[in-house]
Design a protein around this motif. Structure first.
Motif: not given
Length: 152
Positions: A17, A49, A53-58, A61
């Protein structure tokens, strides 16, 4: 040695990314990770962001909503994330979540391989842009460093 400009264009990469941000060389930012001995740049949520990754984003957050959440729960911290102690003029003994990035360019200069990017729990903007990063003052002197690339 020449110094970089105060406002810069920053290009960060992590796990395939890539994101762009407006950087500000913060002469008050001398944050250094005591474990890895790396200097820390502090980014707002929009920059991070774009790199995680999506898992890291949670996980991030939860940290943004409640900084103490990194103490709570039994889930291990995602790989490539660190907790860094820091002090500000307003508060001492704070903890900041940070992520390993793969590279950082400031303007057109390669500045750092594997930079450590802290995640600001506070919202901030530079020049009304969403993606902003406060660069460590040590990056001011690194403007001459380049990487040799194999052109074959």
């Amino acid at each position: 040695m020449s110094y970089l400009k105060i406002l810069t264009n920053v290009l960060l990469g992590r796990n395939s990314n890539i994101t762009h941000a407006i950087g500000y060389i913060d002469t008050g930012n001398s944050l250094k990770c005591s474990l890895t001995r790396r200097y820390v740049a502090v980014a707002n949520y929009a920059v991070i962001a774009s790199l995680i990754t999506c898992d890291e984003a949670a996980f991030v957050d939860r940290y943004i909503r409640d900084c103490a959440s990194i103490y709570k729960g039994n889930k291990p911290m995602p790989k490539g994330m660190h907790i860094i102690p820091y002090n500000t003029i307003c508060a001492n003994n704070q903890l900041m979540l940070a992520v390993d990035a793969d590279f950082m360019f400031v303007d057109d200069r390669y500045i750092e391989k594997k930079p450590l990017i802290g995640i600001s729990p506070a919202t901030f903007k530079i020049l009304h842009t969403d993606k902003c990063i406060l660069l460590n003052k040590k990056y001011m002197k690194r403007g001459k460093r380049h990487v040799k690339h194999n052109t074959r």
